[in-house]
Design a protein around this motif. Sequence first.
Motif, PDB file in Angstrom:
ATOM      1  N   ARG A   1       0.846  -1.197   0.000  1.00 38.00           N
ATOM      2  CA  ARG A   1       0.000   0.000   0.000  1.00 38.00           C
ATOM      3  C   ARG A   1       0.871   1.232   0.000  1.00 38.00           C
ATOM      4  NH1 ARG A   1      -5.078  -1.135   3.921  1.00 38.00           N
ATOM      5  NH2 ARG A   1      -5.365  -3.276   3.308  1.00 38.00           N
ATOM      6  N   LEU A   2       0.523   2.149  -0.847  1.00 36.64           N
ATOM      7  CA  LEU A   2       1.216   3.426  -0.865  1.00 36.64           C
ATOM      8  C   LEU A   2       0.372   4.439  -0.115  1.00 36.64           C
ATOM      9  CD1 LEU A   2       2.408   3.521  -4.559  1.00 36.64           C
ATOM     10  CD2 LEU A   2       3.753   3.048  -2.527  1.00 36.64           C
ATOM     11  N   TRP A   3       0.986   5.492   0.281  1.00 38.69           N
ATOM     12  CA  TRP A   3       0.236   6.542   0.959  1.00 38.69           C
ATOM     13  C   TRP A   3      -0.697   7.204  -0.032  1.00 38.69           C
ATOM     14  CZ3 TRP A   3       1.278  12.123   1.166  1.00 38.69           C
ATOM     15  CH2 TRP A   3       2.088  12.545   0.123  1.00 38.69           C
TER      16      TRP A   3
ATOM     17  N   ARG B   1      -2.137  11.320   4.664  1.00 40.50           N
ATOM     18  CA  ARG B   1      -1.648  11.814   5.948  1.00 40.50           C
ATOM     19  C   ARG B   1      -0.150  11.559   6.063  1.00 40.50           C
ATOM     20  NH1 ARG B   1      -5.684   8.502   9.537  1.00 40.50           N
ATOM     21  NH2 ARG B   1      -3.734   7.379   9.554  1.00 40.50           N
ATOM     22  N   PRO B   2       0.582  12.463   6.733  1.00 41.26           N
ATOM     23  CA  PRO B   2       2.029  12.242   6.909  1.00 41.26           C
ATOM     24  C   PRO B   2       2.341  10.920   7.596  1.00 41.26           C
ATOM     25  CG  PRO B   2       1.466  14.492   7.471  1.00 41.26           C
ATOM     26  CD  PRO B   2       0.170  13.766   7.241  1.00 41.26           C
ATOM     27  N   HIS B   3       1.483  10.495   8.520  1.00 42.66           N
ATOM     28  CA  HIS B   3       1.712   9.223   9.204  1.00 42.66           C
ATOM     29  C   HIS B   3       1.674   8.063   8.209  1.00 42.66           C
ATOM     30  CE1 HIS B   3       1.779   6.252  12.375  1.00 42.66           C
ATOM     31  NE2 HIS B   3       0.710   5.684  11.856  1.00 42.66           N
ATOM     32  N   ASP B   4       0.736   8.109   7.262  1.00 43.25           N
ATOM     33  CA  ASP B   4       0.659   7.065   6.244  1.00 43.25           C
ATOM     34  C   ASP B   4       1.903   7.065   5.362  1.00 43.25           C
ATOM     35  OD1 ASP B   4      -1.842   6.411   7.227  1.00 43.25           O
ATOM     36  OD2 ASP B   4      -2.919   7.567   5.713  1.00 43.25           O
ATOM     37  N   LEU B   5       2.391   8.248   5.034  1.00 45.41           N
ATOM     38  CA  LEU B   5       3.621   8.352   4.246  1.00 45.41           C
ATOM     39  C   LEU B   5       4.780   7.754   5.019  1.00 45.41           C
ATOM     40  CD1 LEU B   5       5.396   9.291   1.916  1.00 45.41           C
ATOM     41  CD2 LEU B   5       5.459  11.552   2.984  1.00 45.41           C
TER      42      LEU B   5
ATOM     43  N   LEU C   1       8.836  13.952   2.320  1.00 46.59           N
ATOM     44  CA  LEU C   1       9.363  12.782   3.018  1.00 46.59           C
ATOM     45  C   LEU C   1      10.159  13.209   4.245  1.00 46.59           C
ATOM     46  CD1 LEU C   1       9.790   9.683   2.983  1.00 46.59           C
ATOM     47  CD2 LEU C   1      11.873  10.128   1.661  1.00 46.59           C
ATOM     48  N   TYR C   2      11.026  14.210   4.097  1.00 42.42           N
ATOM     49  CA  TYR C   2      11.809  14.704   5.230  1.00 42.42           C
ATOM     50  C   TYR C   2      10.891  15.191   6.356  1.00 42.42           C
ATOM     51  CZ  TYR C   2      16.056  14.715   2.339  1.00 42.42           C
ATOM     52  OH  TYR C   2      17.123  14.360   1.548  1.00 42.42           O
ATOM     53  N   ARG C   3       9.800  15.884   6.009  1.00 40.82           N
ATOM     54  CA  ARG C   3       8.862  16.374   7.027  1.00 40.82           C
ATOM     55  C   ARG C   3       8.198  15.221   7.770  1.00 40.82           C
ATOM     56  NH1 ARG C   3       7.836  20.366   3.192  1.00 40.82           N
ATOM     57  NH2 ARG C   3       6.104  19.190   2.292  1.00 40.82           N
ATOM     58  N   ALA C   4       7.834  14.166   7.035  1.00 40.03           N
ATOM     59  CA  ALA C   4       7.197  13.011   7.674  1.00 40.03           C
ATOM     60  C   ALA C   4       8.124  12.378   8.709  1.00 40.03           C
ATOM     61  CB  ALA C   4       6.779  11.986   6.627  1.00 40.03           C
ATOM     62  N   PHE C   5       9.412  12.342   8.424  1.00 43.18           N
ATOM     63  CA  PHE C   5      10.377  11.795   9.379  1.00 43.18           C
ATOM     64  C   PHE C   5      10.681  12.794  10.490  1.00 43.18           C
ATOM     65  CE2 PHE C   5      10.768   8.491   6.366  1.00 43.18           C
ATOM     66  CZ  PHE C   5      11.344   7.411   7.011  1.00 43.18           C
ATOM     67  N   ALA C   6      10.771  14.073  10.145  1.00 48.06           N
ATOM     68  CA  ALA C   6      11.059  15.109  11.136  1.00 48.06           C
ATOM     69  C   ALA C   6       9.954  15.186  12.183  1.00 48.06           C
ATOM     70  CB  ALA C   6      11.240  16.460  10.453  1.00 48.06           C
TER      71      ALA C   6
END
Length: 152
Positions: free
Chosen positions: A37-39, A45-49, A82-87
């Motif tokens: 599954r992809l986001w 949502r950033p959590h899904d990403l 992607l960086y924001r989702a990890f940050a």
Amino acid sequence: MTQIQHDNHRARRLRDEAGNEPASGRESWGGQPLVVRLWGGISGRPHDLWLAACRLIDLQLAHPGLDAAFIAARLGCSRATLYRAFADRDLAVAGYIREQRLQRVWCLLHSLPASVPIAEVARRCGFLDSTSFSRLFRRRFGVRARDVRAGG
């Protein structure tokens, strides 16, 4: 289930580097399993990403080119997103990849036979330079990889 990438509210099937589509979502491209599954793209949502990125990292850990650009391209998002989702979790993409690789080496050193060279174990986890691998491993775990293999 076929992988879908949302692009400006239009869905399209993902293709591998050669432009081929899988016949079904259960198949793999180039011997690598698919991210099931992809986001949800722009509306996702950033959590899904973050979850999709973690799954992709787990599946592609041995790929030496695994980095933020690789992940973002596969998930159909920008590197900044992607960086924001990890940050949001106080993590860096590269740091997360490195930690997952080191953890996998640790597990493999305990489970693979001693006949498999440590350099091969490291290579299987995406570390191509044995010198920098050794330095990273010792810095992370406080022991040398060969000491872990020896049971120390």
